[in-house]
Motif scaffolding. Structure first.
Motif, PDB file in Angstrom:
ATOM      1  N   ASN A  94       0.808  -1.216   0.000  1.00  0.00           N
ATOM      2  CA  ASN A  94       0.000   0.000   0.000  1.00  0.00           C
ATOM      3  C   ASN A  94       0.846   1.273   0.000  1.00  0.00           C
ATOM      4  OD1 ASN A  94      -2.291  -1.488   0.016  1.00  0.00           O
ATOM      5  ND2 ASN A  94      -2.899  -1.032   2.113  1.00  0.00           N
ATOM      6  N   TRP A  95       2.171   1.137   0.052  1.00  0.00           N
ATOM      7  CA  TRP A  95       3.020   2.317   0.060  1.00  0.00           C
ATOM      8  C   TRP A  95       3.155   2.856  -1.361  1.00  0.00           C
ATOM      9  CZ3 TRP A  95       4.747   5.202   4.033  1.00  0.00           C
ATOM     10  CH2 TRP A  95       4.630   4.649   5.319  1.00  0.00           C
ATOM     11  N   THR A  96       2.156   3.648  -1.772  1.00  0.00           N
ATOM     12  CA  THR A  96       2.190   4.319  -3.063  1.00  0.00           C
ATOM     13  C   THR A  96       3.143   5.502  -2.997  1.00  0.00           C
ATOM     14  OG1 THR A  96       0.409   5.809  -2.430  1.00  0.00           O
ATOM     15  CG2 THR A  96      -0.223   3.698  -3.453  1.00  0.00           C
ATOM     16  N   PRO A  97       3.571   6.036  -4.151  1.00  0.00           N
ATOM     17  CA  PRO A  97       4.401   7.244  -4.112  1.00  0.00           C
ATOM     18  C   PRO A  97       3.739   8.397  -3.368  1.00  0.00           C
ATOM     19  CG  PRO A  97       4.503   6.242  -6.283  1.00  0.00           C
ATOM     20  CD  PRO A  97       3.450   5.486  -5.515  1.00  0.00           C
ATOM     21  N   GLU A  98       2.417   8.529  -3.506  1.00  0.00           N
ATOM     22  CA  GLU A  98       1.712   9.611  -2.822  1.00  0.00           C
ATOM     23  C   GLU A  98       1.822   9.454  -1.310  1.00  0.00           C
ATOM     24  OE1 GLU A  98      -0.275   8.796  -6.783  1.00  0.00           O
ATOM     25  OE2 GLU A  98       0.466   7.601  -5.105  1.00  0.00           O
ATOM     26  N   ARG A  99       1.606   8.254  -0.829  1.00  0.00           N
ATOM     27  CA  ARG A  99       1.664   8.011   0.614  1.00  0.00           C
ATOM     28  C   ARG A  99       3.084   8.159   1.143  1.00  0.00           C
ATOM     29  NH1 ARG A  99       0.788   2.321   3.657  1.00  0.00           N
ATOM     30  NH2 ARG A  99       0.836   3.101   5.783  1.00  0.00           N
ATOM     31  N   LEU A 100       4.045   7.641   0.408  1.00  0.00           N
ATOM     32  CA  LEU A 100       5.430   7.749   0.841  1.00  0.00           C
ATOM     33  C   LEU A 100       5.883   9.206   0.857  1.00  0.00           C
ATOM     34  CD1 LEU A 100       7.833   6.108   1.774  1.00  0.00           C
ATOM     35  CD2 LEU A 100       8.509   5.836  -0.626  1.00  0.00           C
ATOM     36  N   ALA A 101       5.437   9.987  -0.113  1.00  0.00           N
ATOM     37  CA  ALA A 101       5.811  11.402  -0.162  1.00  0.00           C
ATOM     38  C   ALA A 101       5.348  12.151   1.079  1.00  0.00           C
ATOM     39  CB  ALA A 101       5.231  12.053  -1.415  1.00  0.00           C
ATOM     40  N   LEU A 102       4.230  11.766   1.647  1.00  0.00           N
ATOM     41  CA  LEU A 102       3.766  12.388   2.885  1.00  0.00           C
ATOM     42  C   LEU A 102       4.642  12.008   4.071  1.00  0.00           C
ATOM     43  CD1 LEU A 102      -0.122  11.971   2.641  1.00  0.00           C
ATOM     44  CD2 LEU A 102       1.175  14.106   2.507  1.00  0.00           C
ATOM     45  N   ALA A 103       5.179  10.792   4.048  1.00  0.00           N
ATOM     46  CA  ALA A 103       5.954  10.298   5.183  1.00  0.00           C
ATOM     47  C   ALA A 103       7.393  10.810   5.190  1.00  0.00           C
ATOM     48  CB  ALA A 103       5.954   8.771   5.184  1.00  0.00           C
ATOM     49  N   LEU A 104       7.985  11.030   4.031  1.00  0.00           N
ATOM     50  CA  LEU A 104       9.416  11.340   3.956  1.00  0.00           C
ATOM     51  C   LEU A 104       9.835  12.553   4.781  1.00  0.00           C
ATOM     52  CD1 LEU A 104      10.161  10.704   0.150  1.00  0.00           C
ATOM     53  CD2 LEU A 104      10.492   9.137   2.075  1.00  0.00           C
ATOM     54  N   PRO A 105       9.114  13.685   4.701  1.00  0.00           N
ATOM     55  CA  PRO A 105       9.613  14.889   5.389  1.00  0.00           C
ATOM     56  C   PRO A 105       9.586  14.802   6.907  1.00  0.00           C
ATOM     57  CG  PRO A 105       8.077  15.460   3.622  1.00  0.00           C
ATOM     58  CD  PRO A 105       7.946  13.986   3.848  1.00  0.00           C
ATOM     59  N   ALA A 106       8.959  13.774   7.470  1.00  0.00           N
ATOM     60  CA  ALA A 106       8.930  13.621   8.923  1.00  0.00           C
ATOM     61  C   ALA A 106      10.252  13.097   9.477  1.00  0.00           C
ATOM     62  CB  ALA A 106       7.790  12.688   9.323  1.00  0.00           C
ATOM     63  N   HIS A 107      11.208  12.786   8.592  1.00  0.00           N
ATOM     64  CA  HIS A 107      12.471  12.168   9.006  1.00  0.00           C
ATOM     65  C   HIS A 107      13.650  13.046   8.610  1.00  0.00           C
ATOM     66  CE1 HIS A 107      10.358   8.358   9.821  1.00  0.00           C
ATOM     67  NE2 HIS A 107       9.615   8.729   8.806  1.00  0.00           N
ATOM     68  N   LYS A 108      14.624  13.167   9.510  1.00  0.00           N
ATOM     69  CA  LYS A 108      15.845  13.903   9.193  1.00  0.00           C
ATOM     70  C   LYS A 108      16.689  13.165   8.164  1.00  0.00           C
ATOM     71  CE  LYS A 108      15.870  17.646  11.773  1.00  0.00           C
ATOM     72  NZ  LYS A 108      15.970  19.003  11.150  1.00  0.00           N
ATOM     73  N   ALA A 109      16.658  11.845   8.208  1.00  0.00           N
ATOM     74  CA  ALA A 109      17.440  11.036   7.272  1.00  0.00           C
ATOM     75  C   ALA A 109      16.538   9.978   6.656  1.00  0.00           C
ATOM     76  CB  ALA A 109      18.611  10.377   7.977  1.00  0.00           C
ATOM     77  N   VAL A 110      16.626   9.843   5.344  1.00  0.00           N
ATOM     78  CA  VAL A 110      15.851   8.855   4.602  1.00  0.00           C
ATOM     79  C   VAL A 110      16.799   8.106   3.684  1.00  0.00           C
ATOM     80  CG1 VAL A 110      14.017   8.490   2.906  1.00  0.00           C
ATOM     81  CG2 VAL A 110      13.737  10.241   4.676  1.00  0.00           C
ATOM     82  N   LEU A 111      16.691   6.785   3.675  1.00  0.00           N
ATOM     83  CA  LEU A 111      17.490   5.950   2.778  1.00  0.00           C
ATOM     84  C   LEU A 111      16.538   5.291   1.795  1.00  0.00           C
ATOM     85  CD1 LEU A 111      19.393   6.469   5.175  1.00  0.00           C
ATOM     86  CD2 LEU A 111      20.110   4.082   5.054  1.00  0.00           C
ATOM     87  N   LEU A 112      16.705   5.601   0.504  1.00  0.00           N
ATOM     88  CA  LEU A 112      15.854   5.051  -0.542  1.00  0.00           C
ATOM     89  C   LEU A 112      16.686   4.113  -1.411  1.00  0.00           C
ATOM     90  CD1 LEU A 112      13.857   8.243  -1.686  1.00  0.00           C
ATOM     91  CD2 LEU A 112      13.193   6.524  -0.002  1.00  0.00           C
ATOM     92  N   GLY A 113      16.336   2.834  -1.408  1.00  0.00           N
ATOM     93  CA  GLY A 113      17.104   1.838  -2.136  1.00  0.00           C
ATOM     94  C   GLY A 113      16.743   1.769  -3.610  1.00  0.00           C
ATOM     95  N   GLU A 114      17.372   0.851  -4.299  1.00  0.00           N
ATOM     96  CA  GLU A 114      17.098   0.628  -5.720  1.00  0.00           C
ATOM     97  C   GLU A 114      17.650  -0.722  -6.139  1.00  0.00           C
ATOM     98  OE1 GLU A 114      20.660   2.492  -8.312  1.00  0.00           O
ATOM     99  OE2 GLU A 114      19.615   4.015  -7.116  1.00  0.00           O
TER     100      GLU A 114
END
Length: 270
Positions: A22-42
């Motif tokens: 259920n983690w769509t880009p829209e939902r994830l975009a809301l969550a990202l700014p709540a964190h000082k550090a974010v690690l996005l894999g690939e």
């Protein structure tokens, strides 16, 4: 950008209850700014994963998030060149990429820049700093020959003096699998050292920039909680993997499923 606490709490509760798909880009975009550090894999060659990651990142930035963007694709000795290029290249992403590769073209590094050019363009559009997050191949080889201290300095090398046993064993397994079991046994521990050095350096970059907010874009192997960058971080981070198969529990905080990329047997003819 400040996120109302009610949104943060509702996202956290939803994360516990909802399937990770259920983690769509829209939902994830809301969550990202709540964190000082974010690690996005690939998965490096997976176009679907790059598309979904870029969409989440771009939505968050367009809504007001202003992190520095640390990229595995740029080696640390290119940081001064990147800083200068960000001031002089205007909106020319290829100009920045050339500077980040030491003035060469955009392809000899081995990365598919069609996947990363939009990230660089996003940084230029919103005046985000780009950070060189990787050790060069030459530095990794030096680690294999000379150890951590000559490459990383005494401070970071001291932290790596006793790599936890579970981490070393896990990295050894990944190195052996990644090289199809063909490496000489004597080489594997030194390649583990090189991988650990890269992860520890990436963690240093993230920690040094966490006060203003930072997102690291790197391979899934680098961002995994059990073996990668998070093992060396001092800053709490959100860890997101973009995965073709279901990962083991605890490897990522969020696992975004992506379409599998058709590819041949990487071990064929090795």
């Amino acid at each position: 950008m400040r996120i109302p606490i009610a949104i943060v709490v509702s996202l956290a509760l939803a994360a516990c209850a909802a399937p990770r798909s259920n983690w769509t880009p829209e939902r994830l975009a809301l969550a990202l700014p709540a964190h000082k550090a974010v690690l996005l894999g690939e998965v490096h060659d997976n176009a679907d994963g790059h598309r979904l990651r870029l969409e989440a990142l771009a939505r968050a930035v367009e809504a007001g998030w202003r992190p520095a963007i640390a990229l595995e694709q740029f080696d640390r000795e290119r940081q001064a060149d990147l800083d200068a290029a960000l001031k002089t290249c205007g909106e020319d992403a290829d100009c920045v990429i050339r500077a980040g590769l030491g003035g060469g073209g955009t392809e000899p590094s081995g990365w598919n820049w069609d996947f990363y050019r939009p990230v660089v363009a996003l940084a230029l559009r919103y005046d985000l700093r780009i950070l060189a997050a990787n050790l060069s191949r030459a530095d990794a080889l030096r680690v294999m020959r000379e150890g951590f201290a000559p490459v990383l300095g005494m401070g970071l090398a001291a932290r790596l003096a006793a790599v936890p046993q579970d981490l070393a064993a896990g990295q050894r397994r990944e190195v052996e699998i990644g090289h199809c079991g063909k490496l000489p046994a004597s080489v594997v521990p030194r390649m583990v050292d090189a991988q650990v050095a890269r992860d520890a350096f990436m963690a240093e970059v993230v920690d040094a920039n966490a006060a203003r907010g930072v997102v690291l874009l790197a391979g899934n192997g680098h961002v995994r909680r059990d073996l990668g960058v998070p093992r060396w971080l001092r800053t709490p981070a959100l860890v997101v993997g973009y995965v073709e198969d279901k990962p083991a529990a605890g490897v990522y905080d969020v696992a975004v499923r992506i379409k599998a990329q058709p590819r041949g047997d990487p071990c064929a003819g090795l």
